[in-house]
Design a protein around this motif. Sequence first.
Motif, PDB file in Angstrom:
ATOM      1  N   CYS A 117       0.824  -1.214   0.000  1.00  0.00           N
ATOM      2  CA  CYS A 117       0.000   0.000   0.000  1.00  0.00           C
ATOM      3  C   CYS A 117       0.858   1.263   0.000  1.00  0.00           C
ATOM      4  O   CYS A 117       0.465   2.288  -0.575  1.00  0.00           O
ATOM      5  CB  CYS A 117      -0.954  -0.005   1.198  1.00  0.00           C
ATOM      6  SG  CYS A 117      -2.307  -1.201   1.033  1.00  0.00           S
ATOM      7  N   ARG A 118       2.021   1.209   0.628  1.00  0.00           N
ATOM      8  CA  ARG A 118       2.930   2.368   0.550  1.00  0.00           C
ATOM      9  C   ARG A 118       3.351   2.602  -0.898  1.00  0.00           C
ATOM     10  O   ARG A 118       3.453   3.748  -1.359  1.00  0.00           O
ATOM     11  CB  ARG A 118       4.161   2.139   1.427  1.00  0.00           C
ATOM     12  CG  ARG A 118       3.887   2.175   2.923  1.00  0.00           C
ATOM     13  CD  ARG A 118       5.167   2.036   3.736  1.00  0.00           C
ATOM     14  NE  ARG A 118       4.872   1.549   5.076  1.00  0.00           N
ATOM     15  CZ  ARG A 118       5.237   0.362   5.566  1.00  0.00           C
ATOM     16  NH1 ARG A 118       5.955  -0.459   4.795  1.00  0.00           N
ATOM     17  NH2 ARG A 118       4.919   0.019   6.792  1.00  0.00           N
ATOM     18  N   ARG A 119       3.617   1.504  -1.602  1.00  0.00           N
ATOM     19  CA  ARG A 119       3.976   1.638  -3.011  1.00  0.00           C
ATOM     20  C   ARG A 119       2.796   2.197  -3.811  1.00  0.00           C
ATOM     21  O   ARG A 119       2.972   3.018  -4.711  1.00  0.00           O
ATOM     22  CB  ARG A 119       4.409   0.289  -3.576  1.00  0.00           C
ATOM     23  CG  ARG A 119       4.920   0.384  -5.014  1.00  0.00           C
ATOM     24  CD  ARG A 119       5.415  -0.948  -5.540  1.00  0.00           C
ATOM     25  NE  ARG A 119       6.621  -1.379  -4.838  1.00  0.00           N
ATOM     26  CZ  ARG A 119       6.722  -2.498  -4.144  1.00  0.00           C
ATOM     27  NH1 ARG A 119       5.680  -3.315  -4.047  1.00  0.00           N
ATOM     28  NH2 ARG A 119       7.851  -2.827  -3.545  1.00  0.00           N
ATOM     29  N   SER A 120       1.588   1.759  -3.475  1.00  0.00           N
ATOM     30  CA  SER A 120       0.392   2.298  -4.127  1.00  0.00           C
ATOM     31  C   SER A 120       0.302   3.802  -3.922  1.00  0.00           C
ATOM     32  O   SER A 120       0.016   4.562  -4.850  1.00  0.00           O
ATOM     33  CB  SER A 120      -0.877   1.636  -3.575  1.00  0.00           C
ATOM     34  OG  SER A 120      -0.962   0.293  -3.947  1.00  0.00           O
ATOM     35  N   ARG A 121       0.542   4.228  -2.698  1.00  0.00           N
ATOM     36  CA  ARG A 121       0.460   5.658  -2.388  1.00  0.00           C
ATOM     37  C   ARG A 121       1.502   6.432  -3.189  1.00  0.00           C
ATOM     38  O   ARG A 121       1.200   7.497  -3.753  1.00  0.00           O
ATOM     39  CB  ARG A 121       0.670   5.846  -0.883  1.00  0.00           C
ATOM     40  CG  ARG A 121       0.967   7.273  -0.482  1.00  0.00           C
ATOM     41  CD  ARG A 121      -0.142   7.973   0.174  1.00  0.00           C
ATOM     42  NE  ARG A 121       0.123   9.391   0.292  1.00  0.00           N
ATOM     43  CZ  ARG A 121      -0.651  10.229   0.936  1.00  0.00           C
ATOM     44  NH1 ARG A 121      -1.752   9.793   1.510  1.00  0.00           N
ATOM     45  NH2 ARG A 121      -0.367  11.511   0.983  1.00  0.00           N
ATOM     46  N   ASP A 157      -4.943  12.523  -0.290  1.00  0.00           N
ATOM     47  CA  ASP A 157      -4.402  13.034   0.974  1.00  0.00           C
ATOM     48  C   ASP A 157      -5.000  12.326   2.190  1.00  0.00           C
ATOM     49  O   ASP A 157      -4.409  12.374   3.276  1.00  0.00           O
ATOM     50  CB  ASP A 157      -4.649  14.543   1.075  1.00  0.00           C
ATOM     51  CG  ASP A 157      -3.804  15.329   0.084  1.00  0.00           C
ATOM     52  OD1 ASP A 157      -2.754  14.810  -0.349  1.00  0.00           O
ATOM     53  OD2 ASP A 157      -4.205  16.453  -0.283  1.00  0.00           O
ATOM     54  N   ALA A 158      -6.142  11.688   2.011  1.00  0.00           N
ATOM     55  CA  ALA A 158      -6.789  10.996   3.132  1.00  0.00           C
ATOM     56  C   ALA A 158      -6.449   9.509   3.172  1.00  0.00           C
ATOM     57  O   ALA A 158      -6.955   8.785   4.043  1.00  0.00           O
ATOM     58  CB  ALA A 158      -8.307  11.174   3.047  1.00  0.00           C
ATOM     59  N   LEU A 159      -5.605   9.046   2.252  1.00  0.00           N
ATOM     60  CA  LEU A 159      -5.278   7.626   2.191  1.00  0.00           C
ATOM     61  C   LEU A 159      -4.056   7.319   3.048  1.00  0.00           C
ATOM     62  O   LEU A 159      -2.979   7.867   2.823  1.00  0.00           O
ATOM     63  CB  LEU A 159      -5.013   7.208   0.741  1.00  0.00           C
ATOM     64  CG  LEU A 159      -6.168   7.383  -0.251  1.00  0.00           C
ATOM     65  CD1 LEU A 159      -5.751   6.906  -1.632  1.00  0.00           C
ATOM     66  CD2 LEU A 159      -7.412   6.643   0.219  1.00  0.00           C
ATOM     67  N   ASP A 160      -4.232   6.437   4.022  1.00  0.00           N
ATOM     68  CA  ASP A 160      -3.156   6.085   4.943  1.00  0.00           C
ATOM     69  C   ASP A 160      -2.748   4.623   4.716  1.00  0.00           C
ATOM     70  O   ASP A 160      -3.477   3.700   5.098  1.00  0.00           O
ATOM     71  CB  ASP A 160      -3.632   6.273   6.381  1.00  0.00           C
ATOM     72  CG  ASP A 160      -2.548   5.942   7.404  1.00  0.00           C
ATOM     73  OD1 ASP A 160      -1.402   5.652   6.990  1.00  0.00           O
ATOM     74  OD2 ASP A 160      -2.857   5.970   8.613  1.00  0.00           O
ATOM     75  N   PHE A 185      -6.546  -1.725   4.981  1.00  0.00           N
ATOM     76  CA  PHE A 185      -7.919  -2.020   4.565  1.00  0.00           C
ATOM     77  C   PHE A 185      -8.727  -0.736   4.422  1.00  0.00           C
ATOM     78  O   PHE A 185      -9.544  -0.611   3.507  1.00  0.00           O
ATOM     79  CB  PHE A 185      -8.570  -3.001   5.548  1.00  0.00           C
ATOM     80  CG  PHE A 185      -7.976  -4.378   5.469  1.00  0.00           C
ATOM     81  CD1 PHE A 185      -8.357  -5.254   4.462  1.00  0.00           C
ATOM     82  CD2 PHE A 185      -7.008  -4.790   6.384  1.00  0.00           C
ATOM     83  CE1 PHE A 185      -7.794  -6.525   4.363  1.00  0.00           C
ATOM     84  CE2 PHE A 185      -6.449  -6.057   6.292  1.00  0.00           C
ATOM     85  CZ  PHE A 185      -6.830  -6.921   5.279  1.00  0.00           C
ATOM     86  N   ASP A 186      -8.484   0.222   5.304  1.00  0.00           N
ATOM     87  CA  ASP A 186      -9.102   1.535   5.154  1.00  0.00           C
ATOM     88  C   ASP A 186      -8.575   2.218   3.890  1.00  0.00           C
ATOM     89  O   ASP A 186      -9.328   2.860   3.153  1.00  0.00           O
ATOM     90  CB  ASP A 186      -8.798   2.393   6.390  1.00  0.00           C
ATOM     91  CG  ASP A 186      -9.401   3.776   6.301  1.00  0.00           C
ATOM     92  OD1 ASP A 186     -10.516   3.968   6.815  1.00  0.00           O
ATOM     93  OD2 ASP A 186      -8.756   4.686   5.716  1.00  0.00           O
ATOM     94  N   PHE A 187      -7.285   2.076   3.625  1.00  0.00           N
ATOM     95  CA  PHE A 187      -6.641   2.655   2.434  1.00  0.00           C
ATOM     96  C   PHE A 187      -7.341   2.199   1.162  1.00  0.00           C
ATOM     97  O   PHE A 187      -7.678   3.004   0.285  1.00  0.00           O
ATOM     98  CB  PHE A 187      -5.173   2.219   2.429  1.00  0.00           C
ATOM     99  CG  PHE A 187      -4.369   2.666   1.250  1.00  0.00           C
ATOM    100  CD1 PHE A 187      -3.701   3.886   1.263  1.00  0.00           C
ATOM    101  CD2 PHE A 187      -4.243   1.859   0.127  1.00  0.00           C
ATOM    102  CE1 PHE A 187      -2.937   4.294   0.175  1.00  0.00           C
ATOM    103  CE2 PHE A 187      -3.478   2.243  -0.961  1.00  0.00           C
ATOM    104  CZ  PHE A 187      -2.820   3.476  -0.938  1.00  0.00           C
TER     105      PHE A 187
END
Length: 445
Positions: free
Chosen positions: A213-217, A325-328, A333-335
Amino acid sequence: MDPVTLLGSWVDRAAVDDPARARGLLCLAYSAVALKGRLTGGRGVVAAQDRCNGVIASGVVGSLRHPEASCVVNIFLPCELLHAAGVAPMIPEVVSVYVACTRCAEGFCERAEAAGVPESFCSYHKLMLGMEDAGVLGPPALVANTTLACDANQVSFRSMAEAAGAPHLVVDVPQGTSEEDVAYVADQLRDLAATLGDVLGAEVDEDRLREVCRRSRRTLEGMRRYCALRSRCSLPTTLTSELCLLVCTHVFLGTEAAEDFVADMVAAAEAAGAAEGAGGRGVPRVFWLHTLPNWQGAMGRIFDGGAEAELVGDDMACDSLDVLDALDPERPFDFMARRLVFSTSNGPAGRRVDAALARAREAGADGAVLFGHWGCKQTLGLAGVAEKAFDEAGIPLLVLSGDGCDPRNAPSGQMATRVGAFLESLSRTASGAADPGADGPAAGV
């Protein structure tokens, strides 16, 4: 007969009585695309596109050869779960595009229709159902899809799961945007993670998932940077390069290939901006809404490489940038759930149109094309809303009917004529704006 058309005819014939041979021919062709991608060096849009196309082709080959280790997904399903677990996604929209480019889509679509699939059904899904019916596409281990945007999902994925005897999970995405809606979707994604472990023995490690998910961000941040640069540069984009951006911001999001491709596109835009400043190629800049018919030669001759027009973006590739900006990624799972709930493809048509209009302005578009893909009920409803909004904003919009993969529903000559007339009107409008003595802008198409 050209080599690709010849190959398509071989696949068509083999699919009738020797599906294993048809599958082998497709795998051979796409393995060549994958090899080309691995051997491609250099910088720029075309080199980046070839590398990304090679990775996607390799994934298609893997899902064709080993469907029993694959999960069928739709384009909107967050696949970070699959990437973290090492499970290959099988994607109808992607498989169908590749088969269309191999000139053998028509036979599979006709086979699906003969098996009872309506003629008016979305061609992406119809083609894949035809491949399944022919035995060219083997039964997957798992089927999972979202309810987002595409109504064909609810029929095709259930049908594939029933035919394969495979579990079928549907991630229901409500049209609201409350925190309760995000939590509801996140819980369903947790269920999918558990099912991956139960069905495929592919446990989803949360530390690994956070890394993905960090890579996705980072990839989405790169995409936002790329969009911001587009108004200040011209690039030799193609229908395929725009499709690669769509794949890399959706089902391939979280992979190294997706991050690399977007980074390459940012580098190309930065280099072009430094070289050209705000200058352009002197051709109309066009923003695209919905899918792109990259298989269609007539469209490629117009748009590929900026021959007659420059593609400056596609709204589907930007559908989650407004919530970035709201994606953590530390809450994976929230991301993923938040990205679905706040996608511009979720909710009323006006929401998607407003977002597309903002992106078209950001990219410095002279005009826009809304591609009404065959069988897509969403674009039918979207057309009137988009025409009104873009007209009020002073950006000409062409609603173009066609097909993303089935040549029977894509009259190339008529489409090229309509697009040519539209681009000519954009050129006349631009000339009129530059020349105070001109008669004024031409009427829209």
